[in-house]
Design a protein around this motif. Structure first.
Motif, PDB file in Angstrom:
ATOM      1  N   MET A  13       0.846  -1.172   0.000  1.00 50.82           N
ATOM      2  CA  MET A  13       0.000   0.000   0.000  1.00 50.82           C
ATOM      3  C   MET A  13       0.897   1.243   0.000  1.00 50.82           C
ATOM      4  N   ASP A  14       0.649   2.153  -0.904  1.00 50.46           N
ATOM      5  CA  ASP A  14       1.451   3.359  -1.085  1.00 50.46           C
ATOM      6  C   ASP A  14       1.162   4.377   0.027  1.00 50.46           C
ATOM      7  N   ILE A  15       2.208   4.876   0.659  1.00 53.31           N
ATOM      8  CA  ILE A  15       2.042   5.786   1.783  1.00 53.31           C
ATOM      9  C   ILE A  15       1.338   7.088   1.384  1.00 53.31           C
ATOM     10  N   TYR A  16       1.572   7.566   0.178  1.00 53.85           N
ATOM     11  CA  TYR A  16       0.920   8.792  -0.266  1.00 53.85           C
ATOM     12  C   TYR A  16      -0.589   8.581  -0.420  1.00 53.85           C
ATOM     13  N   LYS A  17      -0.991   7.422  -0.915  1.00 51.98           N
ATOM     14  CA  LYS A  17      -2.420   7.116  -1.052  1.00 51.98           C
ATOM     15  C   LYS A  17      -3.075   6.983   0.331  1.00 51.98           C
ATOM     16  N   ILE A  18      -2.324   6.446   1.295  1.00 51.67           N
ATOM     17  CA  ILE A  18      -2.823   6.375   2.669  1.00 51.67           C
ATOM     18  C   ILE A  18      -3.026   7.791   3.206  1.00 51.67           C
ATOM     19  N   LEU A  19      -2.030   8.649   3.001  1.00 51.99           N
ATOM     20  CA  LEU A  19      -2.126  10.033   3.480  1.00 51.99           C
ATOM     21  C   LEU A  19      -3.322  10.762   2.876  1.00 51.99           C
ATOM     22  N   GLU A  20      -3.608  10.509   1.618  1.00 52.57           N
ATOM     23  CA  GLU A  20      -4.765  11.149   0.981  1.00 52.57           C
ATOM     24  C   GLU A  20      -6.061  10.829   1.723  1.00 52.57           C
ATOM     25  N   LYS A  21      -6.122   9.663   2.350  1.00 52.71           N
ATOM     26  CA  LYS A  21      -7.330   9.256   3.068  1.00 52.71           C
ATOM     27  C   LYS A  21      -7.347   9.680   4.530  1.00 52.71           C
ATOM     28  N   ILE A  22      -6.168   9.784   5.166  1.00 51.32           N
ATOM     29  CA  ILE A  22      -6.175  10.034   6.614  1.00 51.32           C
ATOM     30  C   ILE A  22      -5.636  11.397   7.036  1.00 51.32           C
ATOM     31  N   ASN A  23      -5.127  12.185   6.108  1.00 56.89           N
ATOM     32  CA  ASN A  23      -4.649  13.521   6.477  1.00 56.89           C
ATOM     33  C   ASN A  23      -5.849  14.463   6.528  1.00 56.89           C
ATOM     34  N   ILE A  24      -6.710  14.192   7.515  1.00 58.00           N
ATOM     35  CA  ILE A  24      -7.955  14.929   7.710  1.00 58.00           C
ATOM     36  C   ILE A  24      -8.097  15.260   9.192  1.00 58.00           C
ATOM     37  N   SER A  25      -9.056  16.095   9.486  1.00 57.98           N
ATOM     38  CA  SER A  25      -9.285  16.532  10.863  1.00 57.98           C
ATOM     39  C   SER A  25      -9.635  15.367  11.783  1.00 57.98           C
ATOM     40  N   CYS A  26      -9.157  15.467  13.008  1.00 55.34           N
ATOM     41  CA  CYS A  26      -9.518  14.526  14.071  1.00 55.34           C
ATOM     42  C   CYS A  26      -9.446  15.304  15.382  1.00 55.34           C
ATOM     43  N   ILE A  27     -10.584  15.784  15.813  1.00 53.91           N
ATOM     44  CA  ILE A  27     -10.663  16.653  16.988  1.00 53.91           C
ATOM     45  C   ILE A  27     -11.277  15.868  18.138  1.00 53.91           C
ATOM     46  N   ASP A  28     -10.755  16.108  19.348  1.00 57.91           N
ATOM     47  CA  ASP A  28     -11.349  15.515  20.537  1.00 57.91           C
ATOM     48  C   ASP A  28     -11.595  16.615  21.566  1.00 57.91           C
ATOM     49  N   ASN A  29     -12.398  16.287  22.559  1.00 57.03           N
ATOM     50  CA  ASN A  29     -12.671  17.238  23.636  1.00 57.03           C
ATOM     51  C   ASN A  29     -11.923  16.879  24.919  1.00 57.03           C
ATOM     52  N   GLY A  30     -10.936  16.011  24.797  1.00 53.85           N
ATOM     53  CA  GLY A  30     -10.168  15.563  25.956  1.00 53.85           C
ATOM     54  C   GLY A  30     -10.681  14.271  26.554  1.00 53.85           C
ATOM     55  N   LYS A  31     -11.944  13.963  26.300  1.00 47.37           N
ATOM     56  CA  LYS A  31     -12.541  12.744  26.832  1.00 47.37           C
ATOM     57  C   LYS A  31     -12.993  11.785  25.740  1.00 47.37           C
ATOM     58  N   LYS A  32     -13.347  12.332  24.573  1.00 47.95           N
ATOM     59  CA  LYS A  32     -13.759  11.490  23.448  1.00 47.95           C
ATOM     60  C   LYS A  32     -13.542  12.258  22.149  1.00 47.95           C
ATOM     61  N   PHE A  33     -13.515  11.505  21.045  1.00 44.82           N
ATOM     62  CA  PHE A  33     -13.381  12.122  19.734  1.00 44.82           C
ATOM     63  C   PHE A  33     -14.695  12.797  19.357  1.00 44.82           C
ATOM     64  N   ASN A  34     -14.605  14.012  18.836  1.00 47.59           N
ATOM     65  CA  ASN A  34     -15.799  14.725  18.370  1.00 47.59           C
ATOM     66  C   ASN A  34     -16.283  14.190  17.033  1.00 47.59           C
ATOM     67  N   ASP A  35     -15.375  13.682  16.229  1.00 48.94           N
ATOM     68  CA  ASP A  35     -15.755  13.040  14.966  1.00 48.94           C
ATOM     69  C   ASP A  35     -14.886  11.798  14.793  1.00 48.94           C
ATOM     70  N   ARG A  36     -15.379  10.842  14.044  1.00 45.39           N
ATOM     71  CA  ARG A  36     -14.668   9.573  13.872  1.00 45.39           C
ATOM     72  C   ARG A  36     -14.270   9.337  12.423  1.00 45.39           C
ATOM     73  N   ASN A  37     -14.272  10.369  11.584  1.00 48.62           N
ATOM     74  CA  ASN A  37     -13.949  10.186  10.170  1.00 48.62           C
ATOM     75  C   ASN A  37     -12.556   9.586   9.978  1.00 48.62           C
ATOM     76  N   LYS A  38     -11.558  10.126  10.661  1.00 51.84           N
ATOM     77  CA  LYS A  38     -10.196   9.604  10.526  1.00 51.84           C
ATOM     78  C   LYS A  38     -10.113   8.178  11.077  1.00 51.84           C
ATOM     79  N   ILE A  39     -10.778   7.942  12.192  1.00 53.01           N
ATOM     80  CA  ILE A  39     -10.785   6.599  12.791  1.00 53.01           C
ATOM     81  C   ILE A  39     -11.398   5.596  11.821  1.00 53.01           C
ATOM     82  N   GLU A  40     -12.517   5.957  11.206  1.00 53.10           N
ATOM     83  CA  GLU A  40     -13.168   5.053  10.247  1.00 53.10           C
ATOM     84  C   GLU A  40     -12.267   4.785   9.045  1.00 53.10           C
TER      85      GLU A  40
END
Length: 184
Positions: free
Chosen positions: A1-28
């Motif tokens: 699997m090409d690292i650049y293609k991986i980055l295209e999918k996961i170089n996105i926002s991943c914000i948490d509030n200190g206790k849980k993730f506010n969105d799970r897009n990167k996790i998914e």
């Protein structure tokens, strides 16, 4: 699997509030990218997700390597650019996430590996704490820990650190948070 293609999918926002993730897009995206590897999800918590190439039972009885990589981000806009010699962009910490995903497709069932992706790295390190608590609850004591987020400081009295937790050189392996740690 090409690292650049991986980055295209996961170089996105991943914000948490200190206790849980506010969105799970990167996790998914990470879950999807690891589907065809020998790594399976062994824990999906509030602020961490953990994968391993062996069962929990096997990880308890064998020498295990834990690799830690935070997935929370501080950017509002994301980009990456590939040149002949390098990849540049807003890569903290997407580049180490991509490296783990790439390696998961190369590692087979040889050795015992745990990959922890977690949040709250900049503040209280609750994602690292959740990872540590899960491993303790399961009776898994990693022989070796690698944190893919680097620091520019060395620490005299500690074997290793997982994100901002320090493992003291004692027989009871006491975990200390960065705010409890005094720089020499």
């Amino acid at each position: 699997m090409d690292i650049y293609k991986i980055l295209e999918k996961i170089n996105i926002s991943c914000i948490d509030n200190g206790k849980k993730f506010n969105d799970r897009n990167k996790i998914e995206q990470i879950i999807e990218l690891l589907k065809d590897s020998c790594f399976n999800k062994i824990y999906d918590g509030n602020i961490s997700i953990i994968f391993a190439n062996k069962s929990i039972k096997e990880l308890k009885t064998n020498k295990t390597i834990l690799v830690s990589s935070h997935i929370d981000t501080a950017y509002e806009n994301f980009f990456q650019q590939e040149t002949e010699a390098e990849i540049i962009g807003t890569l903290d910490n997407s580049i180490t996430n991509a490296i783990l995903i790439e390696q998961a497709h190369k590692i087979e069932k040889i050795g015992n590996f745990i990959f922890s992706f977690h949040g709250n790295e900049e503040d209280e390190s609750n994602g690292a704490a959740e990872t540590i608590q899960f491993l303790r609850n399961e009776g898994i004591n990693p022989e070796f820990v690698i944190s893919l987020d680097t620091t520019s400081i060395g620490f005299k009295n500690y074997y290793y650190k997982i994100e901002n937790y320090f493992i003291e050189k004692t027989t009871d392996s006491l975990f200390k948070k960065k705010k409890e740690f005094k720089i020499f």
